[in-house]
Scaffold this motif. Sequence first.
Motif, PDB file in Angstrom:
ATOM      1  N   CYS A 185       0.734  -1.248  -0.161  1.00 52.96           N
ATOM      2  CA  CYS A 185      -0.061  -0.022   0.014  1.00 52.96           C
ATOM      3  C   CYS A 185       0.775   1.220  -0.018  1.00 52.96           C
ATOM      4  O   CYS A 185       0.177   2.463  -0.229  1.00 52.96           O
ATOM      5  CB  CYS A 185      -0.832   0.049   1.208  1.00 52.96           C
ATOM      6  SG  CYS A 185      -0.098   0.394   2.723  1.00 52.96           S
ATOM      7  N   GLY A 186       2.185   1.004   0.153  1.00 58.84           N
ATOM      8  CA  GLY A 186       2.854   2.319   0.250  1.00 58.84           C
ATOM      9  C   GLY A 186       3.426   2.606   1.679  1.00 58.84           C
ATOM     10  O   GLY A 186       4.381   3.387   1.805  1.00 58.84           O
ATOM     11  N   GLN A 187       2.758   2.235   2.787  1.00 64.58           N
ATOM     12  CA  GLN A 187       3.397   2.340   4.043  1.00 64.58           C
ATOM     13  C   GLN A 187       4.188   1.277   4.412  1.00 64.58           C
ATOM     14  O   GLN A 187       4.582   0.446   3.693  1.00 64.58           O
ATOM     15  CB  GLN A 187       1.962   2.141   5.070  1.00 64.58           C
ATOM     16  CG  GLN A 187       0.974   3.159   4.781  1.00 64.58           C
ATOM     17  CD  GLN A 187      -0.207   2.958   5.743  1.00 64.58           C
ATOM     18  OE1 GLN A 187      -1.334   3.762   5.731  1.00 64.58           O
ATOM     19  NE2 GLN A 187      -0.377   2.038   6.400  1.00 64.58           N
TER      20      GLN A 187
ATOM     21  N   ILE B 258      -3.032   7.512  11.634  1.00 63.95           N
ATOM     22  CA  ILE B 258      -3.125   6.744  10.340  1.00 63.95           C
ATOM     23  C   ILE B 258      -4.102   5.212  10.782  1.00 63.95           C
ATOM     24  O   ILE B 258      -4.878   4.722  10.019  1.00 63.95           O
ATOM     25  CB  ILE B 258      -1.617   6.266   9.897  1.00 63.95           C
ATOM     26  CG1 ILE B 258      -1.422   7.621   9.152  1.00 63.95           C
ATOM     27  CG2 ILE B 258      -1.746   5.182   8.859  1.00 63.95           C
ATOM     28  CD1 ILE B 258       0.436   7.429   8.979  1.00 63.95           C
ATOM     29  N   HIS B 293       3.977   8.939   6.368  1.00 59.43           N
ATOM     30  CA  HIS B 293       3.809   7.409   6.586  1.00 59.43           C
ATOM     31  C   HIS B 293       2.472   7.156   5.980  1.00 59.43           C
ATOM     32  O   HIS B 293       2.387   5.731   6.104  1.00 59.43           O
ATOM     33  CB  HIS B 293       3.510   7.499   8.124  1.00 59.43           C
ATOM     34  CG  HIS B 293       5.124   7.398   8.883  1.00 59.43           C
ATOM     35  ND1 HIS B 293       5.934   6.385   8.821  1.00 59.43           N
ATOM     36  CD2 HIS B 293       5.821   8.575   9.246  1.00 59.43           C
ATOM     37  CE1 HIS B 293       7.308   6.839   9.379  1.00 59.43           C
ATOM     38  NE2 HIS B 293       6.913   8.056   9.497  1.00 59.43           N
ATOM     39  N   ILE B 294       1.394   8.023   5.602  1.00 66.36           N
ATOM     40  CA  ILE B 294       0.168   7.305   5.036  1.00 66.36           C
ATOM     41  C   ILE B 294       0.268   6.661   3.831  1.00 66.36           C
ATOM     42  O   ILE B 294       1.268   7.020   2.861  1.00 66.36           O
ATOM     43  CB  ILE B 294      -0.960   8.425   5.050  1.00 66.36           C
ATOM     44  CG1 ILE B 294      -2.235   8.069   4.805  1.00 66.36           C
ATOM     45  CG2 ILE B 294      -0.481   9.457   3.975  1.00 66.36           C
ATOM     46  CD1 ILE B 294      -2.882   7.013   5.822  1.00 66.36           C
ATOM     47  N   TRP B 295      -0.486   5.741   3.676  1.00 68.73           N
ATOM     48  CA  TRP B 295      -0.449   5.047   2.294  1.00 68.73           C
ATOM     49  C   TRP B 295      -0.437   5.825   0.964  1.00 68.73           C
ATOM     50  O   TRP B 295      -0.864   6.901   0.842  1.00 68.73           O
ATOM     51  CB  TRP B 295      -1.609   3.713   2.279  1.00 68.73           C
ATOM     52  CG  TRP B 295      -2.758   4.216   2.152  1.00 68.73           C
ATOM     53  CD1 TRP B 295      -3.456   5.337   1.927  1.00 68.73           C
ATOM     54  CD2 TRP B 295      -4.050   3.112   2.425  1.00 68.73           C
ATOM     55  NE1 TRP B 295      -4.875   5.231   2.105  1.00 68.73           N
ATOM     56  CE2 TRP B 295      -5.261   3.915   2.160  1.00 68.73           C
ATOM     57  CE3 TRP B 295      -4.054   1.810   2.564  1.00 68.73           C
ATOM     58  CZ2 TRP B 295      -6.361   3.344   2.442  1.00 68.73           C
ATOM     59  CZ3 TRP B 295      -5.277   1.364   2.544  1.00 68.73           C
ATOM     60  CH2 TRP B 295      -6.588   2.035   2.441  1.00 68.73           C
TER      61      TRP B 295
END
Lengths: 332, 332
Positions: A185-187, B258, B293-295
């Motif tokens: 997800c990219g996190q 988050i 840090h968020i997706w």
Amino acid sequence: MGTSAEKRREAFIGIDLGGTNIKIGLFDSKLELICKTSVRTEADMGPEVVIDKMAQTVKELLADGDLSMQDVVAVGIGTPGPAKYSEGILISTTNMPKFKDVPICQMLNERLGAPVVFDNDANVACWGEHAVGAGKGVKDMVFFTLGTGIGGGIVSNGELLHGCDENAAELGHMIIYPDGRPCNCGQKGCVEAYASADSTARRATEGLEAGAESSLQEVLDEKGKITSKDVYEHLAAGDKLAKEITDGTAKALAITCINMLHNTEPKRIVFAGGMIAAGDVLLNRIKDFFDEHIWALKKETVEICFATLGEDAGIIGAAALARHTEQRGKSK
Amino acid sequence: MGTSAEKRREAFIGIDLGGTNIKIGLFDSKLELICKTSVRTEADMGPEVVIDKMAQTVKELLADGDLSMQDVVAVGIGTPGPAKYSEGILISTTNMPKFKDVPICQMLNERLGAPVVFDNDANVACWGEHAVGAGKGVKDMVFFTLGTGIGGGIVSNGELLHGCDENAAELGHMIIYPDGRPCNCGQKGCVEAYASADSTARRATEGLEAGAESSLQEVLDEKGKITSKDVYEHLAAGDKLAKEITDGTAKALAITCINMLHNTEPKRIVFAGGMIAAGDVLLNRIKDFFDEHIWALKKETVEICFATLGEDAGIIGAAALARHTEQRGKSK
């Protein structure tokens, strides 16, 4: 006693729309399965054709069950999103690229005549477990599917929790190790990056690559890859790496259970998905880590367990959601 | 237009019961403050005496506002728990040891005649912000109080979320660093162990003890201790340790934001408590870490902000909860 016409309207349809297959179940008012079927989705034919086929299959299934659309109170459908569920619009879905902003509830309602309710696949399965499976009898429950990724669902005070944009309960993407393993997800450090079936297998592979001695090496050499199933098989045979990997998965899930307890405070936490085939060896380790890491302020009585509906969770949950939505509507 | 008698019943009482003081506010139907007061709790006199005094003070306050109990639609009360809120029973509370299984709603109702609703202090403050403060206008919100510890509240689909045993939203005890800093609750790595006012100050002290060079050393030497306020003052003056400590606090809070987004999916996340006096220097760092840090799967539009009701949040929230409970009862 009602009239004969009233008595007949007591069936519910549950549809599990996936990229490969459409599964359809016909249920009575107690959500007992009358009959079910599965057809190829053929998603590349586009939404009109797919929904025509879906409606046609529903009618054939009803005929098999010696019923007609007049007997159907409501239809439920679950798919992966994103979607505007409350508006009945499927925005897009990875495995069906021709489906863009499809008013799926309206299209199916036009073909069948019955009300159609719609939610994402994880919520639908969660609701199925809540209605007639492992979450039965509690008003507050949390649900996880442990598959390729980790999906989630929350039942709070007897209702599915949807959030401000209907994207609540993306529980696989709660961060438990900030700056930890990268997630798709990219996190970084999502529970999904540790405890999904894929991540469990990947961590085992990385363990071998880092030089761990393990009977899993033979599997990797022979098959070119490791699955989570391999990990649990070798754990049963006493392999040390398999135990380390399983502990990592169980600890990540236990921390997530603790966080959910302090959050929506479920009475029961239910795990579903392919990985629960691991059985008690996994479930007991999750409980061990939960007991080890939970606070001391009060004794917690949350029950952690595995789902019971198996492969039919999607169609049962969709039918259960249809029934619930109709009942709630009547009580208003 | 209703009758004169109907028109008069439009006031609400909000009570904030603490171990030291009882704060009481009288509000109109729009939750505008008419007048307020504060008296010593004298908790060691026991619940009968304290609740007598509470009722007497309510009546005096009404007289000050040129109103009587006949004008009061409902009374709300907030205290720290644990309690069976829906049953109106205060089980116990740290600062009032003589309060054990006190049927506080019934006792106050017997003395005042109006319906009494009851919830914990964090939920009450959360509801106040939701009704007329920083959370106004959204149906899904998450609330944190940053004080000695970290308290929480969740509004989901326009209602406070209570959980299976009315202990939901203990958000300070979500674990963000497994096996991290010990928390007073017995867990390790809770967000409270990093980001409460006390933990922020403690981490600064530990930094000095570990040999960090900082202008905070003078404060420690002079006063014998450091507060979170000192940390933010020295941050403003460019102190490097103060920046590190603030970043640790902000990052812990951002990770928690988050996790809440992927959980109940709030539209707004509101921070309250003494530590928000730090102002934008803290808020902006929380937002920075959130963005970092968020997706990447979709753009998030959650708003992160500070509470606006200040010291009166307890009485406003209690009155707002009383109003809401009455309105919901009528709509049933």
